[in-house]
Design a protein around this motif. Structure first.
Motif, PDB file in Angstrom:
ATOM      1  N   ALA A  50      43.123  49.755  37.603  1.00 35.59           N
ATOM      2  CA  ALA A  50      41.927  49.568  38.423  1.00 35.59           C
ATOM      3  C   ALA A  50      40.761  49.035  37.593  1.00 35.59           C
ATOM      4  O   ALA A  50      40.008  48.166  38.051  1.00 35.59           O
ATOM      5  CB  ALA A  50      41.537  50.885  39.091  1.00 35.59           C
ATOM      6  N   LEU A  78      37.507  44.706  46.151  1.00 37.91           N
ATOM      7  CA  LEU A  78      38.470  45.800  46.199  1.00 37.91           C
ATOM      8  C   LEU A  78      37.808  47.108  45.769  1.00 37.91           C
ATOM      9  O   LEU A  78      37.143  47.163  44.724  1.00 37.91           O
ATOM     10  CB  LEU A  78      39.661  45.508  45.278  1.00 37.91           C
ATOM     11  N   THR A 104      37.529  50.401  43.882  1.00 37.08           N
ATOM     12  CA  THR A 104      38.207  50.891  42.683  1.00 37.08           C
ATOM     13  C   THR A 104      38.986  52.168  42.962  1.00 37.08           C
ATOM     14  O   THR A 104      40.128  52.328  42.500  1.00 37.08           O
ATOM     15  CB  THR A 104      37.181  51.140  41.565  1.00 37.08           C
ATOM     16  N   VAL A 135      37.357  38.034  45.913  1.00 37.44           N
ATOM     17  CA  VAL A 135      38.245  38.984  46.590  1.00 37.44           C
ATOM     18  C   VAL A 135      38.463  40.223  45.726  1.00 37.44           C
ATOM     19  O   VAL A 135      38.429  41.364  46.213  1.00 37.44           O
ATOM     20  CB  VAL A 135      39.595  38.315  46.915  1.00 37.44           C
ATOM     21  N   THR A 136      38.677  40.014  44.434  1.00 36.78           N
ATOM     22  CA  THR A 136      38.934  41.138  43.525  1.00 36.78           C
ATOM     23  C   THR A 136      37.732  42.064  43.436  1.00 36.78           C
ATOM     24  O   THR A 136      37.878  43.290  43.409  1.00 36.78           O
ATOM     25  CB  THR A 136      39.284  40.609  42.118  1.00 36.78           C
ATOM     26  N   ARG A 137      36.527  41.486  43.416  1.00 33.93           N
ATOM     27  CA  ARG A 137      35.324  42.309  43.347  1.00 33.93           C
ATOM     28  C   ARG A 137      35.145  43.153  44.602  1.00 33.93           C
ATOM     29  O   ARG A 137      34.470  44.188  44.562  1.00 33.93           O
ATOM     30  CB  ARG A 137      34.101  41.415  43.139  1.00 33.93           C
ATOM     31  N   VAL A 153      41.311  45.366  36.877  1.00 34.34           N
ATOM     32  CA  VAL A 153      40.994  44.596  38.080  1.00 34.34           C
ATOM     33  C   VAL A 153      39.484  44.463  38.244  1.00 34.34           C
ATOM     34  O   VAL A 153      38.974  43.415  38.666  1.00 34.34           O
ATOM     35  CB  VAL A 153      41.621  45.275  39.318  1.00 34.34           C
ATOM     36  N   VAL A 203      42.204  51.333  44.684  1.00 31.64           N
ATOM     37  CA  VAL A 203      43.208  50.763  43.770  1.00 31.64           C
ATOM     38  C   VAL A 203      43.842  51.872  42.935  1.00 31.64           C
ATOM     39  O   VAL A 203      45.070  51.906  42.743  1.00 31.64           O
ATOM     40  CB  VAL A 203      42.567  49.703  42.858  1.00 31.64           C
TER      41      VAL A 203
END
Length: 220
Positions: free
Chosen positions: A95, A72, A74, A68-70, A98, A77
């Protein structure tokens, strides 16, 4: 003269590297942002990844959360954090962290999991505590994969750190965005070339470190 040759000529000009806004200062800022973000990410992700790899607990959650984080964006964020914290370094640093955490986390637990279970069982049979097994057996044997996660995170952050300039911070994004705004494509492409060279140098250093590790006896 082609745009690429113009960019190379701009990069190789001494005046481009001097002054408070020169490539020398901007490259130093870019490197500082990248190393700071990766270092802060490692403080969080390495212990968590080693714990997951050693115990097997939380692996499913880690896989889902890193996926999920990948996903997002950048830039998104950075924009969201900047709306709350204002312009400056805070938003891009959040960012970048993350962005870096998933690779470091995955490299850490994959490196520990890759160690031969028979070697781990033998260490436990000799009376080693869980901590001794982790730090004395699993981490040394999985160090190449662990370092590989840090390597990937570093390259990702270096390639993305140009976005720090989007919210008023420094780095090589400054000449890149300035060139785009002024239609100075030699400056824009030249800044991109310096980012690429910085990434290549860092990647070569990591590759050298992994190669040296491979020559050490007992390192997987």
């Amino acid at each position: 003269m082609t745009p690429l040759l113009e960019a190379l000529d701009w990069v190789l000009t001494a005046d481009s590297w001097t002054g408070p806004g020169g490539l020398g200062v901007r490259a130093g800022e870019h490197l500082l942002y990248s190393l700071l973000a990766v270092g802060l990410s490692a403080l969080v992700a390495l212990p968590a990844g080693l714990f997951i790899g050693h115990t097997g607990r939380g692996r499913g959650i880690a896989v889902v959360s890193t996926g999920v984080t990948r996903a997002l964006p950048t830039l998104g964020v950075i924009t969201l954090v900047a709306l709350a914290a204002g312009i400056g370094l805070t938003a891009p640093m959040v960012a970048f962290i993350v962005l870096a955490v998933p690779s470091i986390l995955a490299g850490a637990y994959s490196g520990v999991e890759a160690v031969d279970p028979q070697v781990v069982d033998a260490a436990r049979a000799q009376g080693m505590s869980p901590r001794q097994v982790l730090l004395g057996v699993e981490v040394p044997l999985g160090l190449r994969l662990i370092l590989g996660g840090v390597r990937l995170a570093t390259l990702q952050v270096v390639a993305t750190a140009t976005l720090a300039a989007y919210v008023g911070a420094g780095g090589l994004g400054r000449p890149l965005f300035l060139g785009l705004r002024n239609h100075d494509y030699a400056m824009m492409l030249g800044a991109s070339i310096v980012v690429i060279l910085l990434a290549v140098v860092l990647d070569a250093l990591f590759a050298l470190g992994q190669r040296l590790l491979a020559r050490r006896p007992g390192i997987a």
